[in-house]
Design an enzyme around this catalytic site. Sequence first.
Site, PDB file in Angstrom:
ATOM      1  CB  CYS A 394      -0.915   3.069   2.501  1.00 35.65           C
ATOM      2  SG  CYS A 394      -2.471   2.513   3.180  1.00 35.65           S
ATOM      3  CB  CYS A 397      -2.735   1.618  -0.768  1.00 37.75           C
ATOM      4  SG  CYS A 397      -3.551   2.792   0.312  1.00 37.75           S
TER       5      CYS A 397
END
Length: 468
Positions: A394, A397
């Site tokens: 991600c 992230c």
Amino acid sequence: MGRRWGLLVGVLGAVWLLGSGQGGRQPAESAAQRCFCQVSGYLDDCTCDVETIDRFNNYRLFPRLQNLLESDYFRYYKVNLKRPCPFWNDISQCGRRDCAVKPCQSDEVPDGIKSVSYKYSEEANSLIEECEQAERLGAVDESLSEETQKAVLQWTKHDDSSDNFCEADDIQSPDAEYVDLLLNPERYTGYKGPDAWKIWNVIYEENCFKPQTIKRPLNPLASGQGKSEENTFYSWLEGLCVEKRAFYRLISGLHASINVHLSARYLLQDTWLEKKWGHNVTEFQQRFDGILTKGEGPRRLKNLYFLYLIELRALSKVVPFFERPDFQLFTGNKIQDAENKMLLLEILHEIKSFPLHFDENSFFAGDKKEANKLKEDFRLHFRNISRIMDCVGCLKCRLWGKLQTQGLGTALKILFSEKLIANMPESGPSYEFHLTRQEIVSLFNAFGRISTSVKELENFRKLLQNIH
Ligand SMILES: *[C@@H]1O[C@H](CO)[C@@H](O)[C@H](O)[C@H]1NC(C)=O
Ligand SMILES: *[C@@H]1O[C@H](CO)[C@@H](O)[C@H](O)[C@H]1NC(C)=O
């Protein structure tokens, strides 16, 4: 002793609740206690207590730090999110909208920042630009003034990577882009479960000085994890030297901090009308409740405080570097830059006044040769962790993971730099020690994240008190 007692109180509380059903009057703190009762008083491995940190952080530091981080200097971070994962190649790029990172348009970022990605004063800039040009032309030796030559040497020394705990992104790469951190806040993205576990798993399993045979209780909710396994892990941890234990606790603290953010900025409502992010107490409990996590949760929270103290100490130690008259938070806006520097120094002096700083001299203190080997080990392990961030599927992230590991890496660089140790103690600023703009931005933003976590714990404590 205290731990057992806390756990016992928690267990009894839960049993009592189960028995009493919905009707009876229930003790005000039970849900809160189950996350927090062990998280108080003195922390292991340092002489500081949680309540002192809470007061200091929540009321004195946090508000001013937030202000500082909203300034242009600190909100733009250059990052390469396209670096390939060096360890495996089946990265499942999560396609969720909330994972997307929106890079800056080139005219958004102030010129002062763009032109000086690793320099920090106007004079140094023009000097450096001259040097860079000269280097490109291959003319370093002959055509430069003596002063410039010295500067070239000086800056090359600054690049000396032996101090560095992180593998820094190559921010000159065409793939590196500026990101506005305020527009891409760290919050719940839906990136969890097996993919996220894999990352943390690798970090813990392969990089924490841990023998293969000892398993850390990874996902405490999964079945099949016996009590004895946990005991083996924690008695192994207790037996470690303070440095290796500290390494584990830093990683665990970072993990905890990130999970506090995700619980505090959970996607609560997702309709075509609006998206709403806010506190999700259930999510918080699943990660930190003493019973639900079989005792892991409160330990994680303690490690978060430990991480806080380490970064706090690094900031107090590096004050002289920022006090140098030629240091600027350079964006090109003279008035704003001067105001920001004043705010920065105010914050740093506040930090310096904190009465219970961690004593990093207890680290790497023993036999010189052994200590150096340990330090080198520590550094290599940590660099590995910074590379693993390129494997996070991600992107949102990945961005915050990179920023926070670089920030922690910078804190460690400060704490263990020989240059700083040799030159700093009250003898005035050291001109050998250097931080790049990227390091400065990540250091303060990473600390800002942990400071936010500590503040959020107060919110969760209140929310939990309303539950039962
Ligand atoms: C809060 O988190 C839990 C998972 O921990 C989830 O099941 C629940 O739906 C979330 N609540 C809201 C309001 O989103
Ligand atoms: C770095 O990480 C890789 C992948 O997890 C691992 O194979 C390697 O042994 C690690 N090296 C160190 C020094 O931790």
